[in-house]
Design an enzyme around this catalytic site. Structure first.
Site, PDB file in Angstrom:
ATOM      1  N   ARG A 286       0.810  -1.172   0.042  1.00  0.00           N
ATOM      2  CA  ARG A 286      -0.063  -0.021   0.139  1.00  0.00           C
ATOM      3  C   ARG A 286       0.834   1.233   0.018  1.00  0.00           C
ATOM      4  NH1 ARG A 286      -3.231  -2.454  -1.997  1.00  0.00           N
ATOM      5  NH2 ARG A 286      -5.164  -2.950  -1.527  1.00  0.00           N
ATOM      6  N   GLU A 315      -3.810   8.261  -5.032  1.00  0.00           N
ATOM      7  CA  GLU A 315      -4.179   7.480  -6.367  1.00  0.00           C
ATOM      8  C   GLU A 315      -5.429   7.919  -7.026  1.00  0.00           C
ATOM      9  OE1 GLU A 315      -4.010   3.524  -5.957  1.00  0.00           O
ATOM     10  OE2 GLU A 315      -1.995   3.237  -5.507  1.00  0.00           O
ATOM     11  N   HIS A 334      -1.048   0.946 -10.335  1.00  0.00           N
ATOM     12  CA  HIS A 334      -1.751  -0.030  -9.490  1.00  0.00           C
ATOM     13  C   HIS A 334      -2.505  -0.927 -10.493  1.00  0.00           C
ATOM     14  CE1 HIS A 334      -3.768  -0.275  -5.373  1.00  0.00           C
ATOM     15  NE2 HIS A 334      -3.681  -1.504  -5.887  1.00  0.00           N
TER      16      HIS A 334
END
Length: 373
Positions: A286, A315, A334
Site C-alpha cells: 500500500r 491515487e 496500480h
C-alpha cells in the site's frame, strides 16, 4: 422452530455455532452479488457450492472495462428504480459478494438495513480499509464477518516485485537514459540478484510468494513479521520495529504490507537514511507505507538507486508529483496485480469460504477489525 443437531451441536434453524458463538445459515446461503460478476463466474460459484442461492441482476451492475474492474464504467449510473432494486437485493441477503459500489457509506447502509447479513466479501486484498471507512459500531463488526481477496494476487505481484528487483540490479534507469541519448558507453558490471540480500516487508500471502521467488533466483531474503514464523526461502525473520537495523545490509526492499495505522510511513527518513546507498525499492503493498517526500529525497541523494512503484499515497498519482519525471522511478498505475484469471480466482475463493461458513468452519482471510487489515 428451534433445536440442535445432536451430531454437530449447531442450532438447526438459527445456525448458532457453539464453538464460535456466531450465527450461521443452517442449510443454504442467500448471496447478493453487489459487484460485477460474469455469468461464467456465477455458474462457477454455484457449481462449487450448490447450497448458495445467488441473487444477481446484471442490469444493476456497472459494466467492467477490464478483468476485475469492480468499480466498473464511471459513466454508468442506476436510475432511482434500479437503485431501489439493487438495495432490496442486498437487504435480503445473508452474504454479499463485494462491497456495494465499493463505497464504505453503502456498506454501512447495508449492514444497518439488513439484520440477517452475516458476511461481506471484499474484492480487494486490502479490503480492511473499506471496512474501517464504513465507521461500523463494535456490535456491527461483531455481527458481520468480513473477508478479503488476499492471496489471489500473490503470483502476479511476485512477478512485478522480481521485475523491480531485477531492474534495480541491472540499472534500468541508466539503460533507458543511454538508449534515449543513443549513447554507447564502455561496459559496466551489473548487479546480480543471486548475490543480493532482499528485505521483504510482510510475510502474508503476497510476501511469501515474493520471498520464495527471490530465493529461487539465489537471493538471500530477510522477512518481517510480528510473529515467530518460519517461511520457505526466508533466511531471517525480524520484527518490523527492527527494519532500520537491517537496512544497511540489504540491496533491495520489497513492500507487501497493508495500509494500517501501524504501517503508515514505516519507510520514512530514518529508514532511507540507514539504507545501503543505491538500494532498490519495490512497492506492491500500500502506498501509505512509504513516505513519498522522504523517498524523493532518498532518490535525489542516491540513497535509493531505483524505485518500482505500483501503489502511491494518493491515487491516481497527482500530475504534479515529482515521481512522474524522476529518472530513477518506474510508475505503474496500480495494475501489477491484474491478470485475466483474477475474477475466477476471487470467485473460487468466495465459494470455498461459503462452504466453510455453511459447514461452521472459520473463514480464511478474515479482516482484523482492530487494525483493519
Amino acid at each position: 422452530m428451534s433445536g440442535k443437531d445432536e451430531m454437530t451441536g449447531q442450532d438447526q434453524v438459527t445456525g448458532r455455532d457453539q464453538m464460535t458463538g456466531r450465527d450461521r445459515v443452517a442449510d443454504r446461503l442467500r448471496v447478493a452479488v453487489a459487484a460485477p460478476l460474469s455469468e461464467e463466474n456465477c455458474a462457477r460459484i454455484r457449481e462449487l457450492e450448490p447450497r448458495i442461492d445467488l441473487v444477481v441482476d446484471h442490469s444493476l451492475l456497472p459494466p467492467m472495462r477490464w478483468p476485475a474492474d469492480f468499480a466498473g464504467d464511471p459513466a454508468w449510473r442506476r436510475g432511482p428504480q434500479q437503485q431501489r432494486a439493487y438495495e432490496a437485493a442486498i437487504d435480503s441477503a445473508d452474504a454479499l459478494y463485494g462491497v456495494p459500489d465499493l463505497d464504505p457509506a453503502a456498506l454501512a447502509r447495508a449492514v444497518r438495513a439488513n439484520p440477517r447479513l452475516r458476511w461481506v466479501h471484499t474484492m480487494a486484498a486490502g479490503g480492511g480499509g473499506q471496512v474501517k471507512a464504513a465507521g461500523l459500531s463494535a456490535e456491527e463488526l461483531d455481527r458481520v464477518l468480513f473477508t478479503t481477496s488476499a492471496g489471489v494476487h500473490g503470483r502476479p505481484l511476485a512477478e512485478f516485485a522480481v521485475f523491480g528487483v531485477l531492474a534495480g540490479a541491472k540499472d534500468l534507469p541508466r539503460l533507458r537514459r543511454q538508449q534515449r541519448d543513443r549513447e554507447w558507453t564502455g561496459r559496466w558490471t551489473m548487479g546480480q540478484v543471486n548475490q543480493q540480500t532482499v528485505l521483504v516487508l510482510g510475510l502474508g500471502g503476497i510476501g511469501r510468494v515474493v520471498a520464495e521467488t527471490l530465493h529461487a533466483l539465489g537471493a538471500t531474503v530477510i522477512g518481517t513479521s510480528r510473529r515467530d514464523v518460519t517461511v520457505t526461502g526466508v533466511s531471517t525473520v525480524v520484527h518490523p520495529d527492527r527494519i532500520t537495523e537491517v537496512a544497511p545490509t540489504v540491496d533491495a526492499v520489497v513492500n507487501t504490507l497493508p495500509g494500517t495505522e501501524a504501517t503508515e510511513h514505516l519507510l520514512g527518513e530514518r529508514f532511507f537514511g540507514a539504507l545501503r546507498p543505491g538500494a532498490c525499492l519495490v512497492n506492491v503493498g500500500r502506498g501509505s507505507v512509504v513516505d513519498e517526500a522522504a523517498l524523493i529525497g532518498a532518490l535525489d541523494s542516491g540513497r535509493v538507486g531505483f524505485a518500482a512503484l505500483d501503489v502511491f499515497e494518493t491515487e491516481p498519482l497527482p500530475a504534479h508529483s515529482p515521481l512522474w519525471d524522476h529518472d530513477r522511478v518506474l510508475v505503474s498505475p496500480h495494475t501489477a496485480a491484474l491478470d485475466a484469471a483474477e475474477d475466477r480466482r476471487i470467485a473460487e475463493l468466495f465459494a470455498a469460504n461459503a462452504t466453510r461458513l455453511l459447514d461452521g468452519h472459520e473463514l480464511v482471510n478474515r479482516v482484523n477489525t482492530v487494525e483493519f487489515y
